[in-house]
Scaffold this motif. Structure first.
Motif, mmCIF file in Angstrom:
data_model
loop_
_atom_site.group_PDB
_atom_site.id
_atom_site.type_symbol
_atom_site.label_atom_id
_atom_site.label_comp_id
_atom_site.label_asym_id
_atom_site.label_seq_id
_atom_site.Cartn_x
_atom_site.Cartn_y
_atom_site.Cartn_z
ATOM 1 N N ILE A 201 -4.836 -8.355 -1.258
ATOM 2 C CA ILE A 201 -4.557 -9.306 -2.334
ATOM 3 C C ILE A 201 -4.134 -10.585 -1.618
ATOM 4 C CG2 ILE A 201 -3.151 -9.854 -4.348
ATOM 5 C CD1 ILE A 201 -2.701 -6.859 -4.753
ATOM 6 N N THR A 202 -4.941 -11.611 -1.716
ATOM 7 C CA THR A 202 -4.766 -12.775 -0.848
ATOM 8 C C THR A 202 -3.977 -13.904 -1.492
ATOM 9 O OG1 THR A 202 -6.927 -13.575 -1.567
ATOM 10 C CG2 THR A 202 -6.851 -12.282 0.478
ATOM 11 N N PHE A 203 -3.278 -13.602 -2.575
ATOM 12 C CA PHE A 203 -2.378 -14.587 -3.180
ATOM 13 C C PHE A 203 -1.235 -13.817 -3.822
ATOM 14 C CE2 PHE A 203 -5.057 -13.169 -6.552
ATOM 15 C CZ PHE A 203 -4.329 -13.272 -7.727
ATOM 16 N N PRO A 204 -0.067 -14.416 -3.991
ATOM 17 C CA PRO A 204 1.050 -13.690 -4.597
ATOM 18 C C PRO A 204 0.886 -13.609 -6.114
ATOM 19 C CG PRO A 204 1.758 -15.869 -3.959
ATOM 20 C CD PRO A 204 0.342 -15.728 -3.484
ATOM 21 N N GLU A 205 0.390 -12.472 -6.593
ATOM 22 C CA GLU A 205 0.278 -12.279 -8.040
ATOM 23 C C GLU A 205 1.670 -12.411 -8.670
ATOM 24 O OE1 GLU A 205 -1.706 -8.900 -9.625
ATOM 25 O OE2 GLU A 205 -3.072 -8.717 -7.922
ATOM 26 N N THR A 206 1.760 -13.221 -9.701
ATOM 27 C CA THR A 206 3.039 -13.442 -10.382
ATOM 28 C C THR A 206 2.745 -13.491 -11.874
ATOM 29 O OG1 THR A 206 3.732 -14.776 -8.480
ATOM 30 C CG2 THR A 206 5.102 -14.895 -10.454
ATOM 31 N N ALA A 220 -0.121 0.455 3.714
ATOM 32 C CA ALA A 220 -0.319 -0.986 3.571
ATOM 33 C C ALA A 220 0.984 -1.694 3.871
ATOM 34 C CB ALA A 220 -0.796 -1.331 2.159
ATOM 35 N N VAL A 221 0.885 -3.019 3.999
ATOM 36 C CA VAL A 221 2.059 -3.879 3.991
ATOM 37 C C VAL A 221 2.034 -4.607 2.653
ATOM 38 C CG1 VAL A 221 3.301 -5.750 5.122
ATOM 39 C CG2 VAL A 221 1.948 -4.157 6.484
ATOM 40 N N TYR A 222 3.115 -4.463 1.871
ATOM 41 C CA TYR A 222 3.139 -4.959 0.498
ATOM 42 C C TYR A 222 4.181 -6.070 0.367
ATOM 43 C CZ TYR A 222 1.185 -4.070 -4.093
ATOM 44 O OH TYR A 222 0.452 -4.164 -5.250
ATOM 45 N N LEU A 223 3.769 -7.179 -0.247
ATOM 46 C CA LEU A 223 4.705 -8.252 -0.555
ATOM 47 C C LEU A 223 5.400 -7.945 -1.870
ATOM 48 C CD1 LEU A 223 5.912 -11.102 -0.090
ATOM 49 C CD2 LEU A 223 3.976 -12.009 -1.416
ATOM 50 N N TRP A 228 8.107 -8.557 2.876
ATOM 51 C CA TRP A 228 6.959 -7.732 3.241
ATOM 52 C C TRP A 228 7.481 -6.354 3.639
ATOM 53 C CZ3 TRP A 228 1.982 -8.817 2.399
ATOM 54 C CH2 TRP A 228 1.618 -10.145 2.164
ATOM 55 N N VAL A 229 6.972 -5.312 2.952
ATOM 56 C CA VAL A 229 7.482 -3.947 3.121
ATOM 57 C C VAL A 229 6.317 -3.030 3.487
ATOM 58 C CG1 VAL A 229 8.658 -2.019 1.989
ATOM 59 C CG2 VAL A 229 9.291 -4.375 1.405
ATOM 60 N N GLU A 230 6.495 -2.210 4.509
ATOM 61 C CA GLU A 230 5.492 -1.198 4.837
ATOM 62 C C GLU A 230 5.599 -0.043 3.843
ATOM 63 O OE1 GLU A 230 4.292 -0.846 9.349
ATOM 64 O OE2 GLU A 230 6.458 -0.611 9.127
ATOM 65 N N VAL A 231 4.467 0.373 3.304
ATOM 66 C CA VAL A 231 4.443 1.502 2.374
ATOM 67 C C VAL A 231 3.320 2.447 2.784
ATOM 68 C CG1 VAL A 231 5.486 0.285 0.433
ATOM 69 C CG2 VAL A 231 3.010 0.206 0.726
ATOM 70 N N PRO A 244 6.605 -11.599 -7.548
ATOM 71 C CA PRO A 244 5.399 -11.863 -6.758
ATOM 72 C C PRO A 244 4.994 -10.625 -5.960
ATOM 73 C CG PRO A 244 6.967 -13.665 -6.536
ATOM 74 C CD PRO A 244 7.690 -12.555 -7.237
ATOM 75 N N GLN A 245 3.667 -10.404 -5.871
ATOM 76 C CA GLN A 245 3.172 -9.254 -5.127
ATOM 77 C C GLN A 245 1.845 -9.587 -4.467
ATOM 78 O OE1 GLN A 245 1.192 -6.019 -7.275
ATOM 79 N NE2 GLN A 245 1.760 -7.018 -9.198
ATOM 80 N N ALA A 246 1.622 -8.997 -3.314
ATOM 81 C CA ALA A 246 0.357 -9.071 -2.592
ATOM 82 C C ALA A 246 0.352 -7.911 -1.612
ATOM 83 C CB ALA A 246 0.202 -10.404 -1.870
ATOM 84 N N CYS A 247 -0.779 -7.665 -0.935
ATOM 85 C CA CYS A 247 -0.791 -6.590 0.054
ATOM 86 C C CYS A 247 -1.918 -6.764 1.048
ATOM 87 C CB CYS A 247 -0.883 -5.220 -0.615
ATOM 88 S SG CYS A 247 -2.519 -4.754 -1.187
#
Length: 274
Positions: A201-206, A220-223, A228-231, A244-247
């Motif tokens: 996901i190349t933009f922060p979905e908000t 993944a690495v999730y925003l 940024w959090v490893e999951v 906001p979210q991205a990955c």
């Protein structure tokens, strides 16, 4: 297709306590390791069954839904599974086999099996096999709208629904949609999102939709907000509206998660502002 399934137990005494478990005003992360024996719950009218309640309506936490990971031992199940007649539900099986009796008709649900249950449905669930079965149970209080009928219950599976590629992504990001997004009878969607290794996901979905994300496969690495959090498989994330979210999906296998979101209704203008 693999789906991560928690097995309970307890981490060994030699493990470090430090982990990725996080609870903030904007998001929460429940790593797979938190699904231990001592974090299980039990429900009335369920036999030989335990569950992890991974989201529930709570001030500063989930507002629109609850989500359980339910483990049913052989011979277990319920003839009275739901005590709230206003609750709609999605069941998604990740391991084993279950028999769903819906409005008097039996359905065999194996790993990947999916059922939507409209509010007030007459349903029962049992494990007739000789092995433990595990499923996700997402519940939401249905929001009635004058002039719009309630959606009908249905049973399908992950394998039976073709994923829809997201535009302009070359197929590395796709969503398995179990209901038509334009069907306004539905006020929640529970889909499966798939990223191929390297997909992003190349933009922060908000946006206004609250989310619950359970990682079924991969890493993944999730925003999440500003972090940024490893999951990885077995982790659960809750995101409040407008978080906001991205990955970025890591390899070597696809990154897949079960996704809840509330949709197709006016935001409430009176408390509890749902």
């Amino acid at each position: 297709m693999p789906y991560y399934t928690p097995r309970g137990g307890l981490p060994p005494q030699t493990d470090l306590t430090t982990d990725r478990a996080t609870f903030t005003q904007a998001y929460a992360v429940l790593p797979a390791r938190t699904m231990s024996d001592i974090t299980t719950s039990y429900l009335p009218h369920w036999r030989e069954t335990r569950l992890w309640i991974i989201a529930r309506p709570l001030t500063g936490f989930a507002e629109t839904f609850s989500q359980y990971i339910v483990e049913v031992s052989p011979g277990g199940g319920s003839d009275r599974p739901e005590t709230d007649r206003s609750a709609e539900a999605v069941l998604f099986v990740v391991d084993g086999a279950l028999t769903l009796t819906l409005e008097g008709q039996q359905h065999a649900l194996e790993a990947g099996g999916y059922a939507f249950l409209t509010p007030g449905s007459d349903w029962e669930l049992r494990n007739d096999s000789d092995a433990t079965a595990t499923f996700h149970w997402v519940r939401k209080s249905y929001e009635e709208v004058e002039g719009i009928d309630r959606p009908e219950s249905f049973v399908t599976s992950d394998a039976a629904v073709e994923p829809t590629p997201m535009p302009d992504t070359g197929g590395v990001w796709a969503t398995t949609r179990f209901v038509d997004p334009a069907d306004l009878r539905h006020d929640m969607h529970v889909n499966i999102v798939t990223f191929q290794p390297g997909g992003a996901i190349t933009f922060p979905e908000t946006h206004v939709m609250e989310h619950g994300l359970y990682v079924l496969q991969g890493k993944a690495v999730y925003l999440l907000n500003t972090d940024w959090v490893e999951v990885q498989a077995g982790d659960y994330m809750w995101l409040r509206a407008y978080c906001p979210q991205a990955c970025y999906a890591g390899g070597p296998e696809p990154f897949r998660y079960l996704l809840y979101k509330d949709v197709n209704r006016h935001p409430g203008l009176r408390p509890p502002f749902r």
